[in-house]
Design a protein around this motif. Structure first.
Motif, PDB file in Angstrom:
ATOM      1  N   CYS A   1      37.458  33.723  36.798  1.00  0.00           N
ATOM      2  CA  CYS A   1      38.405  33.166  37.858  1.00  0.00           C
ATOM      3  C   CYS A   1      37.688  33.642  39.166  1.00  0.00           C
ATOM      4  O   CYS A   1      36.722  34.189  39.218  1.00  0.00           O
ATOM      5  CB  CYS A   1      39.719  34.165  37.665  1.00  0.00           C
ATOM      6  N   ARG A   2      38.488  33.653  40.196  1.00  0.00           N
ATOM      7  CA  ARG A   2      37.821  33.847  41.718  1.00  0.00           C
ATOM      8  C   ARG A   2      37.482  35.360  41.791  1.00  0.00           C
ATOM      9  O   ARG A   2      36.786  35.809  42.645  1.00  0.00           O
ATOM     10  CB  ARG A   2      38.795  33.637  42.696  1.00  0.00           C
ATOM     11  N   PHE A   3      38.201  36.213  40.749  1.00  0.00           N
ATOM     12  CA  PHE A   3      37.660  37.641  40.813  1.00  0.00           C
ATOM     13  C   PHE A   3      36.209  37.760  40.921  1.00  0.00           C
ATOM     14  O   PHE A   3      35.775  38.796  41.375  1.00  0.00           O
ATOM     15  CB  PHE A   3      38.370  38.363  39.710  1.00  0.00           C
ATOM     16  N   GLY A   4      35.345  36.952  39.933  1.00  0.00           N
ATOM     17  CA  GLY A   4      34.237  36.966  40.006  1.00  0.00           C
ATOM     18  C   GLY A   4      33.244  36.785  41.144  1.00  0.00           C
ATOM     19  O   GLY A   4      32.405  37.195  41.249  1.00  0.00           O
ATOM     20  N   MET A   5      34.091  36.369  42.287  1.00  0.00           N
ATOM     21  CA  MET A   5      33.388  36.273  43.649  1.00  0.00           C
ATOM     22  C   MET A   5      33.824  37.411  44.356  1.00  0.00           C
ATOM     23  O   MET A   5      33.364  37.243  45.685  1.00  0.00           O
ATOM     24  CB  MET A   5      33.684  34.768  44.233  1.00  0.00           C
TER      25      MET A   5
ATOM     26  N   CYS B   1      46.888  32.987  40.372  1.00  0.00           N
ATOM     27  CA  CYS B   1      45.829  33.677  39.332  1.00  0.00           C
ATOM     28  C   CYS B   1      45.638  32.866  38.317  1.00  0.00           C
ATOM     29  O   CYS B   1      46.759  32.603  37.478  1.00  0.00           O
ATOM     30  CB  CYS B   1      46.409  35.051  39.055  1.00  0.00           C
ATOM     31  N   MET B   2      44.375  32.014  38.027  1.00  0.00           N
ATOM     32  CA  MET B   2      44.205  31.340  36.972  1.00  0.00           C
ATOM     33  C   MET B   2      44.654  32.030  35.589  1.00  0.00           C
ATOM     34  O   MET B   2      45.109  31.353  34.965  1.00  0.00           O
ATOM     35  CB  MET B   2      42.912  30.869  36.961  1.00  0.00           C
ATOM     36  N   PRO B   3      43.915  33.209  35.201  1.00  0.00           N
ATOM     37  CA  PRO B   3      44.371  33.685  33.835  1.00  0.00           C
ATOM     38  C   PRO B   3      45.591  34.005  33.603  1.00  0.00           C
ATOM     39  O   PRO B   3      46.213  33.867  32.537  1.00  0.00           O
ATOM     40  CB  PRO B   3      43.589  34.826  33.762  1.00  0.00           C
ATOM     41  N   SER B   4      46.534  34.596  34.721  1.00  0.00           N
ATOM     42  CA  SER B   4      48.004  34.522  34.710  1.00  0.00           C
ATOM     43  C   SER B   4      48.776  33.382  34.359  1.00  0.00           C
ATOM     44  O   SER B   4      49.758  33.365  33.572  1.00  0.00           O
ATOM     45  CB  SER B   4      48.418  35.452  35.600  1.00  0.00           C
TER      46      SER B   4
ATOM     47  N   LEU C   1      39.440  36.453  21.765  1.00  0.00           N
ATOM     48  CA  LEU C   1      38.339  36.146  22.754  1.00  0.00           C
ATOM     49  C   LEU C   1      38.458  35.392  23.779  1.00  0.00           C
ATOM     50  O   LEU C   1      37.710  34.776  24.511  1.00  0.00           O
ATOM     51  CB  LEU C   1      37.145  35.663  21.638  1.00  0.00           C
ATOM     52  N   ALA C   2      39.778  34.620  23.886  1.00  0.00           N
ATOM     53  CA  ALA C   2      40.112  34.063  25.068  1.00  0.00           C
ATOM     54  C   ALA C   2      40.167  34.936  26.308  1.00  0.00           C
ATOM     55  O   ALA C   2      41.015  35.595  26.468  1.00  0.00           O
ATOM     56  CB  ALA C   2      41.168  33.022  25.002  1.00  0.00           C
ATOM     57  N   ARG C   3      38.960  34.737  27.138  1.00  0.00           N
ATOM     58  CA  ARG C   3      39.049  35.897  28.365  1.00  0.00           C
ATOM     59  C   ARG C   3      39.729  35.362  29.500  1.00  0.00           C
ATOM     60  O   ARG C   3      39.733  34.571  29.601  1.00  0.00           O
ATOM     61  CB  ARG C   3      37.487  36.169  28.738  1.00  0.00           C
ATOM     62  N   GLY C   4      39.703  36.447  30.565  1.00  0.00           N
ATOM     63  CA  GLY C   4      40.302  36.105  31.895  1.00  0.00           C
ATOM     64  C   GLY C   4      41.478  37.016  31.910  1.00  0.00           C
ATOM     65  O   GLY C   4      42.424  36.996  31.055  1.00  0.00           O
ATOM     66  N   GLY C   5      41.524  37.785  33.019  1.00  0.00           N
ATOM     67  CA  GLY C   5      42.784  38.654  33.216  1.00  0.00           C
ATOM     68  C   GLY C   5      42.917  39.624  32.117  1.00  0.00           C
ATOM     69  O   GLY C   5      41.649  40.207  31.736  1.00  0.00           O
ATOM     70  N   GLU C   6      43.944  39.948  31.580  1.00  0.00           N
ATOM     71  CA  GLU C   6      44.343  40.825  30.518  1.00  0.00           C
ATOM     72  C   GLU C   6      44.085  40.037  29.089  1.00  0.00           C
ATOM     73  O   GLU C   6      44.531  40.742  28.181  1.00  0.00           O
ATOM     74  CB  GLU C   6      45.492  41.426  30.705  1.00  0.00           C
TER      75      GLU C   6
ATOM     76  N   LEU D   1      29.508  48.212  43.242  1.00  0.00           N
ATOM     77  CA  LEU D   1      30.612  47.528  42.373  1.00  0.00           C
ATOM     78  C   LEU D   1      30.591  48.423  41.065  1.00  0.00           C
ATOM     79  O   LEU D   1      29.636  48.636  40.253  1.00  0.00           O
ATOM     80  CB  LEU D   1      29.646  46.104  42.359  1.00  0.00           C
ATOM     81  N   PHE D   2      31.770  48.350  40.588  1.00  0.00           N
ATOM     82  CA  PHE D   2      32.150  48.795  39.288  1.00  0.00           C
ATOM     83  C   PHE D   2      32.534  47.401  38.682  1.00  0.00           C
ATOM     84  O   PHE D   2      33.651  46.770  38.767  1.00  0.00           O
ATOM     85  CB  PHE D   2      33.205  49.642  39.328  1.00  0.00           C
ATOM     86  N   GLN D   3      31.511  47.078  37.719  1.00  0.00           N
ATOM     87  CA  GLN D   3      31.884  45.668  36.645  1.00  0.00           C
ATOM     88  C   GLN D   3      32.594  46.141  35.655  1.00  0.00           C
ATOM     89  O   GLN D   3      32.399  46.993  34.946  1.00  0.00           O
ATOM     90  CB  GLN D   3      30.501  45.221  36.244  1.00  0.00           C
ATOM     91  N   GLN D   4      33.768  45.435  35.703  1.00  0.00           N
ATOM     92  CA  GLN D   4      34.786  45.800  34.592  1.00  0.00           C
ATOM     93  C   GLN D   4      34.219  45.318  33.262  1.00  0.00           C
ATOM     94  O   GLN D   4      34.652  45.882  32.361  1.00  0.00           O
ATOM     95  CB  GLN D   4      36.139  44.915  34.785  1.00  0.00           C
ATOM     96  N   THR D   5      33.374  44.601  33.186  1.00  0.00           N
ATOM     97  CA  THR D   5      32.866  44.074  31.925  1.00  0.00           C
ATOM     98  C   THR D   5      31.504  44.737  31.557  1.00  0.00           C
ATOM     99  O   THR D   5      31.179  44.882  30.341  1.00  0.00           O
ATOM    100  CB  THR D   5      32.627  42.375  31.762  1.00  0.00           C
ATOM    101  N   ASP D   6      30.715  45.269  32.542  1.00  0.00           N
ATOM    102  CA  ASP D   6      29.553  45.761  32.305  1.00  0.00           C
ATOM    103  C   ASP D   6      29.338  47.247  32.594  1.00  0.00           C
ATOM    104  O   ASP D   6      28.470  47.785  32.590  1.00  0.00           O
ATOM    105  CB  ASP D   6      28.354  45.178  33.117  1.00  0.00           C
TER     106      ASP D   6
END
Length: 595
Positions: A146-150, A469-472, A436-441, A171-176
């Motif tokens: 989603c746009r959070f990536g930007m 919010c796209m994932p929501s 495994l459908a990612r995005g948001g929670e 940057l604190f990467q939530q996935t990395d």
């Protein structure tokens, strides 16, 4: 050699392509795009080690309890650090003024909050160059498609528009995990710092839940907030000022020569000792127990009937405590509800689980040997070992994360909720949402909604998410099917933004009326089933002061969600087992009849 027809065909295709290229060039020129260049990520000035003494790290976006804990760890590790105030609507408006169009409200609130804070520093007399040189911003990065990536680019764009071009972002990467947008070496992650952050997040989560658990039932209005503030100060003072353990100071005299000779032995011993000291040190545990006793001394009345509202949704919207989610938690409490907040620990457990399950799903595609025969044991073991290398550490890390979080709960009175196993959330959500459908929670929104409903742990689920919010939005589409299957479920999704607070509160009030009726019916059902009156229960509680303590642990009875219903059933059982109380009650009743 090619024939005449082929030569003519080739020349014709070349001519057509040339005309297409010419027309494309003309259209680009008309649109002002003639000088298009490939985008390259701007190189940011690094945050270096020799800047630590004068550069201040800014951060925000969590609850004030979490932020005070994190700031204490930064200060205790030798960094200058400040938390930005909780965002308000004016920050949202500033974010829209300086940022791009079409962003979600966490972007607008966060970047607007940062810009206005820097503007305040400028008004206090600092030049823009001093601010750019002496401050950096520490924030979260991408969490999905989603746009959070930007966010990182959006922060830079807004800062540039506000006149702070060149301001640095860590940057604190939530996935990395933790990175820096600039690859900075100035933020050094030592054992003390890492373990301090572990304690800070766990303490922030637990004390935040305790505040919402106790405040709705406090007898003396305002006492919970006062005690929580004092407790947070006790914990932050400990995290900041506690003595840093080192093997050289702790080792006996006879062992020091061996440690001096073997740097590797000294390093391992020092690391293990620091971990033990941070988690099990007397100073730390004493601080936890002091706070536990202070909170436990708050007098509560658990026989007040209040609906339990479970909060889910997008990470930022369900965490912040201000205009970013319409001050929803304070509004719910004002309307007579008990709020069940979501700990940050759940999100971290989710990340580890998804990483592990993703590695399992890719195992066949990434295997060193494809489809080995049943007798090719060496190849099969090689494939299994590669998967284990990826999943073993995540499994161990997940187990340790759960253990230390629940250990913090235990030392703080053992009344906060334990983390729900991610495997269970995934199982409950799977008929509606793939793990495994990612995005948001991801699957958690659906999984939590089902879990808290079927296990009767709340009367209503309120999902807070950013507008657009796209994932929501994807999750909400799935929730319609979930609600259709579980007919007794009260689920309300609310999109938050900088406007629309009155409308959002109105929608919540309507759903809350149904939840209140549900809680009242549940409580009345307990009174009817036990045969006890409310006055009889109150009389017993008045004669047993321990039942009025804030951290008195009420056993959970299956099928009951409300605190009042749970407590009423528990007190009824205590009365049934207390023969002396029943005899004294009968004697009192006889004396009253005689009188």
């Amino acid at each position: 050699m090619p024939g005449t027809e082929e030569i003519v065909q080739t020349a014709f295709e070349v001519e057509i392509q040339a005309r297409i290229d010419a027309e494309r060039a003309r259209l680009r020129a008309e649109a002002g795009l003639a000088r298009m260049r490939e985008f390259k990520k701007p190189v940011e000035r690094t945050f270096t080690a020799n800047e630590r003494d004068y550069v201040t790290i800014l951060f925000g976006g969590l609850t004030w309890k979490h932020e005070e804990m994190i700031k204490a760890v930064f200060h205790g590790s030798g960094y200058r650090c400040e938390n930005i105030p909780t965002p308000v609507v004016a920050d949202f408006q500033a974010g829209k003024e300086f940022g791009n169009n079409g962003q979600c409200n966490p972007t607008y609130f966060t970047v607007g909050n940062l810009v206005r804070h820097l503007q305040m520093l400028e008004q206090q007399g600092q030049t823009r160059k001093q601010i750019i040189d002496n401050y950096v911003f520490f924030t979260a990065g991408s969490c999905g498609p989603c746009r959070f990536g930007m966010y990182e680019a959006e922060y830079r764009f807004a800062l540039q528009n506000a006149g702070f071009d060149g301001f640095r972002v860590l940057l604190f990467q939530q996935t990395d995990g933790i990175k820096a947008a600039s690859g900075e070496p100035g933020l050094k992650f030592s054992v003390d710092f890492g373990m301090g952050m572990l304690n800070a997040l766990n303490l922030g989560d637990v004390i935040n839940e305790l505040a919402y658990q106790v405040r709705p039932f406090e007898v003396n209005k305002g006492e919970t907030d006062r005690v929580i503030h004092d407790s947070v100060k006790t914990l932050t003072d400990t995290l900041r000022d506690r003595k840093r353990w080192h093997i050289v100071d702790a080792a006996p005299t006879w062992a020091k020569p061996y440690l001096e000779k073997s740097g590797k032995l000294a390093g391992i011993s020092c690391t293990l000792g620091k971990i033990g000291h941070n988690l099990y040190g007397k100073e730390y545990l004493d601080a936890l127990h002091t706070c536990r006793d202070s909170i436990n001394a708050i007098e509560v009345d658990r026989l007040r009937v209040k609906p339990v509202i479970k909060i889910t949704g997008e990470f930022w919207a369900q965490t912040t405590e201000g205009d970013g989610n319409f001050n929803m938690f304070a509004f719910l409490e004002k309307e007579g509800a008990q709020v069940l907040v979501e700990p940050i620990a759940t999100w971290i457990a989710y990340m580890m689980y998804v990483a592990k399950e993703g590695a399992k799903a890719r195992a066949d595609a990434e295997a060193p040997y494809r489809d080995p025969k049943w007798y090719e044991l060496k190849k099969r073991l090689a494939n299994d070992f590669k998967v284990f290398k990826k999943t073993g550490g995540l499994s161990a890390g997940s187990a340790m994360w759960n253990f230390f979080y629940h250990r913090t709960i235990k030392h703080m009175g053992d009344t906060a909720h334990h983390l729900i196993p991610q495997k269970e959330l995934s199982r409950l959500a799977h008929p509606f949402y793939h793990q495994l459908a990612r995005g948001g929670e991801g699957y958690m929104e659906v999984g939590k909604n089902v879990y808290y409903t079927v296990n009767h742990l709340c009367h209503m689920v309120l999902a807070l998410k950013p507008f657009g919010c796209m994932p929501s939005t994807q999750s909400d589409g799935v929730q319609s099917r979930v609600v259709n299957k579980y007919k007794d479920m009260i689920f309300l999704p609310v999109e938050t933004s900088g406007e629309g607070e009155v409308n959002a509160h109105s929608r919540v009030q309507m759903a809350l009326a149904e939840a209140k009726a549900k809680a009242r019916a549940e409580f009345d059902g307990v009174l009817q089933e036990t045969g006890k009156s409310l006055e009889e229960l109150r009389d017993y509680v008045d004669q047993h002061p321990a039942l009025k303590q804030a951290l008195y642990k009420v056993p959970h009875r299956k099928g009951l969600a409300g605190t009042a219903a749970q407590f009423a059933w528990h007190v009824s059982e205590l009365i049934d087992k207390d023969g002396a109380y029943r005899r004294s009650t009968r004697v009192s009743a006889r004396l009253q009849r005689v009188a």
